[in-house]
Design a protein around this motif. Structure first.
Motif, short mmCIF file in Angstrom:
data_model
loop_
_atom_site.label_atom_id
_atom_site.label_comp_id
_atom_site.label_asym_id
_atom_site.label_seq_id
_atom_site.Cartn_x
_atom_site.Cartn_y
_atom_site.Cartn_z
N ARG A 166 44.65 41.26 57.11
CA ARG A 166 44.55 42.68 57.45
C ARG A 166 43.16 43.06 57.95
N HIS A 167 42.25 42.10 57.95
CA HIS A 167 40.88 42.32 58.41
C HIS A 167 40.15 43.36 57.57
N PRO A 213 39.26 38.30 51.59
CA PRO A 213 40.39 39.13 52.06
C PRO A 213 40.86 40.05 50.94
N ALA A 214 40.99 41.33 51.25
CA ALA A 214 41.33 42.31 50.21
C ALA A 214 42.67 42.00 49.56
N GLU A 215 43.58 41.31 50.29
CA GLU A 215 44.91 41.04 49.74
C GLU A 215 44.89 40.19 48.48
N ASP A 271 51.28 47.08 52.08
CA ASP A 271 52.03 46.69 53.27
C ASP A 271 51.54 45.32 53.75
N CYS A 272 51.78 44.30 52.92
CA CYS A 272 51.47 42.94 53.31
C CYS A 272 52.37 42.01 52.50
N ARG A 273 52.45 40.76 52.91
CA ARG A 273 53.37 39.82 52.27
C ARG A 273 52.71 38.96 51.20
N VAL A 274 51.50 39.32 50.80
CA VAL A 274 50.84 38.58 49.73
C VAL A 274 51.20 39.23 48.39
#
Length: 306
Positions: free
Chosen positions: A62-63, A80-82, A90-93
């Motif tokens: 997500r940068h 990475p914030a994820e 809203d991400c798949r991690v």
């Protein structure tokens, strides 16, 4: 505040309360990262790590990054914030609570031990190449006798197992009775590892399901509904331990610190993330640990630890 609810167990009321408060503070900070704590990656003030450093076949980054510091080199990193934040995004991690700091005395070491325990058990569950050591019969030597008696009086039973290692011991403990919760912990001794895993399993029983990430609540639901299958799997994979396994080990000179152990296992030093006015440590992350993944496991009996 983000409204986060945390549950912690201890062998004394003060220990449980202190741990719950520290965990709640850390989790609150982690939930609020997207509200201004994450920032675009520039690479000017730290070595940038990407999702590909943490997991195979990662989704697109997500940068957004979070600053951290290496626990061995003291090098600055952009993560990475994820792999740091909590909650549904809203991400798949898959969000993970592994590595969250909840120990005031040496929070980073406890968080690293958490990472190691989950990594070992997750990989063992996928490919059990060595038997567990069954230590359930020695429980009264591994947790306070009064606690063991109270568990029995409440109609609960405890299944305890150990995966021995050269630098630390991994415990897997299930607390059963109207559903099972299973937890894991790493420590220098079998006694410390079993005690910590037992406390985590007890806390998991009391944690409201609606406060958990979706993937974790689904995993918990699977374990509860297939309690007999999980316990049978652990029992089939175990051999009886020698009674001496409960003895405290002799401290060895020159034993590796937790950060060194993790660096040797994962090929990368652990990275500490801190927030707050006093730069409070809130989470330790480590590239290569098995707790970072894109989707929950889809096996018939998914690994019971997140």
């Amino acid at each position: 505040m983000s409204g986060v609810v945390t549950v912690a167990a201890g062998f004394s009321p003060d220990a449980a309360l202190t741990r719950a408060e520290l965990r709640a503070t850390a989790m609150d900070a982690l939930y609020r990262i997207p509200d201004g704590l994450a920032r675009p990656c520039t690479g000017d003030d730290g070595r940038e790590l990407c999702l590909a450093d943490f997991m195979p076949e990662p989704p697109a980054d997500r940068h957004s990054s979070v600053a951290g510091v290496g626990l061995l080199s003291r090098e600055r990193y952009l993560l990475p914030a994820e792999v740091v934040w909590m909650g549904e995004r809203d991400c798949r991690v898959e969000p993970t609570v592994v590595g969250v700091v909840d120990d005031r005395s040496d929070g980073a070491s406890g968080a690293i031990a958490d990472l190691l325990a989950h990594d070992v058990v997750t990989r063992w569950w996928a490919s059990p190449r060595m038997p567990l050591l069954r230590v359930s019969e020695h429980l009264e030597r591994l947790i306070p006798a009064s606690v063991a008696s109270a568990v029995s009086a409440l109609g609960l039973w405890v299944s305890a197992f150990v995966l021995p290692g050269p630098d630390f011991q991994i415990a897997v403990v299930g607390v059963s009775g109207e559903g099972t919760t299973i937890a894991t912990a790493a420590a220098r001794s079998v006694k410390a590892a079993v005690g910590e895993a037992f406390l985590r399993a007890v806390a998991a029983r009391a944690q409201p399901w609606n406060t958990l990430p979706v993937a974790d609540s689904l995993r918990r639901l699977t374990v509860w509904h297939r309690e007999a299958d999980y316990l049978a799997y652990l029992e089939r994979s175990a051999v009886d331990a020698d009674p001496s396994v409960a003895d405290e080990p002799v401290t060895r000179d020159g034993a590796l610190g937790w950060a060194d152990v993790a660096s040797r296992r994962f090929g990368h030093e652990p990275v500490l993330v801190s927030f707050g006015a006093f730069d409070d440590p809130v989470k330790v992350v480590c590239p290569g640990a098995a707790c970072y993944r894109t989707v929950p496991p889809g096996t018939t009996l998914p690994c019971p630890v997140p």
